[in-house]
Design an enzyme around this catalytic site. Sequence first.
Site, PDB file in Angstrom:
ATOM      1  N   THR A   1       0.838  -1.206   0.000  1.00 14.89           N
ATOM      2  CA  THR A   1       0.000   0.000   0.000  1.00 14.89           C
ATOM      3  C   THR A   1       0.868   1.248   0.000  1.00 14.89           C
ATOM      4  O   THR A   1       0.708   2.140  -0.840  1.00 14.89           O
ATOM      5  CB  THR A   1      -0.935  -0.024   1.235  1.00 14.89           C
ATOM      6  OG1 THR A   1      -1.770  -1.174   1.131  1.00 14.89           O
ATOM      7  CG2 THR A   1      -1.773   1.235   1.332  1.00 14.89           C
TER       8      THR A   1
ATOM      9  N   SER B   1       5.494  -6.222  -1.740  1.00  7.37           N
ATOM     10  CA  SER B   1       5.095  -6.405  -0.343  1.00  7.37           C
ATOM     11  C   SER B   1       5.716  -7.690   0.206  1.00  7.37           C
ATOM     12  O   SER B   1       5.780  -8.702  -0.506  1.00  7.37           O
ATOM     13  CB  SER B   1       3.567  -6.498  -0.298  1.00  7.37           C
ATOM     14  OG  SER B   1       3.138  -6.873   0.981  1.00  7.37           O
TER      15      SER B   1
ATOM     16  N   HIS C   1       4.669  -9.647   2.934  1.00  2.34           N
ATOM     17  CA  HIS C   1       3.842 -10.727   3.486  1.00  2.34           C
ATOM     18  C   HIS C   1       3.177 -11.582   2.412  1.00  2.34           C
ATOM     19  O   HIS C   1       2.653 -12.655   2.710  1.00  2.34           O
ATOM     20  CB  HIS C   1       2.807 -10.180   4.478  1.00  2.34           C
ATOM     21  CG  HIS C   1       1.651  -9.439   3.881  1.00  2.34           C
ATOM     22  ND1 HIS C   1       0.426 -10.016   3.719  1.00  2.34           N
ATOM     23  CD2 HIS C   1       1.525  -8.169   3.441  1.00  2.34           C
ATOM     24  CE1 HIS C   1      -0.410  -9.124   3.201  1.00  2.34           C
ATOM     25  NE2 HIS C   1       0.231  -7.992   3.025  1.00  2.34           N
TER      26      HIS C   1
ATOM     27  N   CYS D   1      -9.149  -7.277   1.035  1.00  4.11           N
ATOM     28  CA  CYS D   1      -9.638  -5.983   1.501  1.00  4.11           C
ATOM     29  C   CYS D   1     -11.143  -5.870   1.288  1.00  4.11           C
ATOM     30  O   CYS D   1     -11.806  -5.111   1.958  1.00  4.11           O
ATOM     31  CB  CYS D   1      -8.923  -4.862   0.778  1.00  4.11           C
ATOM     32  SG  CYS D   1      -7.166  -5.108   0.770  1.00  4.11           S
TER      33      CYS D   1
HETATM   34  C1  LIG Z   1      -2.077  -6.188  -5.956  1.00  6.36           C
HETATM   35  C2  LIG Z   1      -1.900  -5.679  -4.560  1.00  6.36           C
HETATM   36  N1  LIG Z   1      -1.368  -4.470  -4.370  1.00  6.36           N
HETATM   37  C3  LIG Z   1      -1.173  -3.957  -3.152  1.00  6.36           C
HETATM   38  C4  LIG Z   1      -1.532  -4.667  -2.019  1.00  6.36           C
HETATM   39  C5  LIG Z   1      -1.301  -4.074  -0.662  1.00  6.36           C
HETATM   40  O1  LIG Z   1      -0.191  -4.693  -0.032  1.00  6.36           O
HETATM   41  P1  LIG Z   1       0.014  -4.576   1.536  1.00  6.36           P
HETATM   42  O2  LIG Z   1      -0.942  -5.522   2.181  1.00  6.36           O
HETATM   43  O3  LIG Z   1       1.444  -4.983   1.763  1.00  6.36           O
HETATM   44  O4  LIG Z   1      -0.219  -3.167   1.908  1.00  6.36           O
HETATM   45  C6  LIG Z   1      -2.121  -5.934  -2.157  1.00  6.36           C
HETATM   46  C7  LIG Z   1      -2.587  -6.684  -0.990  1.00  6.36           C
HETATM   47  O5  LIG Z   1      -3.589  -7.396  -1.033  1.00  6.36           O
HETATM   48  C8  LIG Z   1      -2.297  -6.468  -3.465  1.00  6.36           C
HETATM   49  O6  LIG Z   1      -2.825  -7.675  -3.673  1.00  6.36           O
END
Ligand SMILES: Cc1ncc(COP(=O)(O)O)c(C=O)c1O
Length: 367
Positions: free
Chosen positions: A68, A192, A194, A313
Amino acid sequence: MYFDYNATHPICNEVVDTITDILNVSGNPSSAHKHGRFAKDRIEEAREIIADYLGISYKELIFTSGGTESNVLGLLGYCSLNLEADDKVLYSGLEHPSLLGVIHQLKSQGLNCVKVNCNTSGSIDMDDFKSKLVDAKLVTIMYVNNETGIQNPVGEIGKLCAKNKVIFHCDCVQALSKTAIDLSNIDLASFSGHKIGGLKGVGFLFKKSHIKLSPLFPKSTQEKGHRGGTENVTGILSMASAIKSDAKLDYVRDLRDYFENQLSERIECVQISGKSETRVGNTSNVYFPDCSGESLIFSLDMKGICVSLGSACAAGSISPSHVLLEMGFSESRAKSTVRFSFGKYNTKEEVDFLLDNLDQIINRIKK
Ligand SMILES: Cc1ncc(COP(=O)(O)O)c(C=O)c1O
């Protein structure tokens, strides 16, 4: 039993060893004394490991708190410093909500944000892209979609951007450790930790050296002025350790394909979104006609099986997936769709257990 790897990957076994060791590192990387220097050195080693894996320079990595923040820093940080009102930004409606949130803000600041269409099978419509690229200053399009696993033609998009001198940001969060990533024609890319078996709350932004960004936090001093706040040493090391660990891509693809083949044989009328497109090998986005996706995931949960309705989300909310709507599917199809995402710790026995339960639950729901 866990089939929700796209929401988050269980922490890799090797990562547990790495972070157990690093918990003894007590220094702040900004401190000049030996504990600080030790922590700083570990971060720089992690930076080299990640850069080597991606075939880039260690100078091109900015550690962040995750996908994010990388999306926000990449887009907002670039636009705040380099773009003006009315400048054209291309994006796709398939993007992650963290990115669409930035687009919303850019629009409110007067930028001309133009959506590129996707085709019904879920990847970018390249004719529409080419026609809209004229006069664009920035393009943001994801590598792999988190709900369908579909890979966009990022190589071609990158070449067109480079040829037209348009900056290209790419959300690579769901591509890392699932497919080979070529960053040669990408200027900014988000990642990311995780999603690959590292800790939550850590990620990085790839930034080509010539690109200038405005930091999100005023007077940032860490990460060469691109970010403020004491570095997440444990998280960064966990990410480097996860990147080195074997993702067993062939094994995972075989499991996913076995699941899809068996599912189509055992349950009538199921449809797999994006099956004709190039997809990463771990994701299966399945439409179960006449079944509520929510009832399905609730019933599976009661059997100890974890899957998602759409993106993590969006889970918990009854609004249909914006990705499936963008692909042209109806609300009712979107609400009857479930995402299964597999990973290296899954076994064939687990997949059989999942299939047996799906069979029973769907028969019950349909009755
Ligand atoms: C394509 C994509 N972008 C960004 C994110 C956000 O990542 P983070 O959870 O590390 O903030 C996610 C998480 O689900 C994702 O799938």
